[in-house]
Enzyme design. Sequence first.
Site, PDB file in Angstrom:
ATOM      1  N   LYS A 223     -87.424  42.648 -59.703  1.00 44.80           N
ATOM      2  CA  LYS A 223     -88.310  43.337 -58.756  1.00 44.80           C
ATOM      3  C   LYS A 223     -89.097  44.477 -59.400  1.00 44.80           C
ATOM      4  CE  LYS A 223     -86.641  41.536 -54.529  1.00 44.80           C
ATOM      5  NZ  LYS A 223     -85.756  41.602 -53.408  1.00 44.80           N
ATOM      6  N   ARG A 264     -78.129  38.388 -55.803  1.00 45.25           N
ATOM      7  CA  ARG A 264     -79.050  37.243 -55.756  1.00 45.25           C
ATOM      8  C   ARG A 264     -79.979  37.368 -56.951  1.00 45.25           C
ATOM      9  NH1 ARG A 264     -84.229  36.505 -54.195  1.00 45.25           N
ATOM     10  NH2 ARG A 264     -84.821  34.572 -53.148  1.00 45.25           N
TER      11      ARG A 264
END
Length: 302
Positions: A223, A264
Amino acid sequence: MSTLRGRVAGLPDWDRCAVMGVVNVTPDSFSDGGEWFDPELAVKHGLDLVAQGADMVDVGGESTRPGASRVDEAEELRRVVPVVRELAAAGVAVSVDTMRASVAEQAVEAGARLVNDVSGGLADPAMIPVVATHHVPLVVMHWRGQSIDMNNRAVYADVVGEVVDELARSVERAVAGGVDPQRIVIDPGLGFAKNAGHDLALVAHLARLRSLGRPLLVAASRKRFLGRVLAGGEGAAPPPARERDAATAAVSAIVAREGAWAVRVHEVRASADAVRVARAVEEAAQAAGAPVGGTATTTGTK
Ligand code: PMM
């Protein structure tokens, strides 16, 4: 420590932080868009992730990158359901990443064991009833609106407090709609209506999220906040998403040690190692009489 991590009814009880590998059947995800768009390649990738140590595989057909517009329902079904069916038939614990009740329902009927809704049931009013009827576990993520304009909603006076409160309300809504509380997982939604500082604050305060009493999924993989951390200087360009896997594994080790139930990730191998190292350190810390950091000696060898 497993009491810290918690258990999710209907899923295996892993003795450490679990690893959820990501298969995005999309042409446009920010991190791996287009790579697994072909269903056969997507299934093969899911099986590879399991071979690399994934405990679950999360299959999604809609990109949620900032600014993304929605994919239509028929297309999402076409992308997701066949991949879920094949992976489930191969014995993989499959999660379906969707905000649509129809996709969740057909994916569960095709063998998915977990519904991962980034909107936490807010995007589609039929989602909570579908999850309740099928008795499947549900990931309730912190979410403030669709990706197209979510960055405008990254406004907080106290990001950790507000995320905890808003997640608590989503969990209450799910339970009021008939979802078994023992099947609910919470997720801070890193990067969703959050800037890099917000994401780091949430990672730093996982204990406050855990105070909601539900197992915690953390999805930091590749991210933007990691790009910002790695940029290496004022104004420097962040490395591209695919060069953020080592940083992702660092987060996996940290959050596993902080009691996350699962991470995840796109690149599984390094995080599978990271959660095992965290588990070994946890066991050493728990060993009777062994102070964390080892016993003091004056003649230690390495
Ligand atoms: N992030 C993405 C997609 N799905 N699901 C959960 N539960 N939490 C997340 O933070 C999350 C998610 C972002 O897209 P990606 O698949 O490219 O990482």
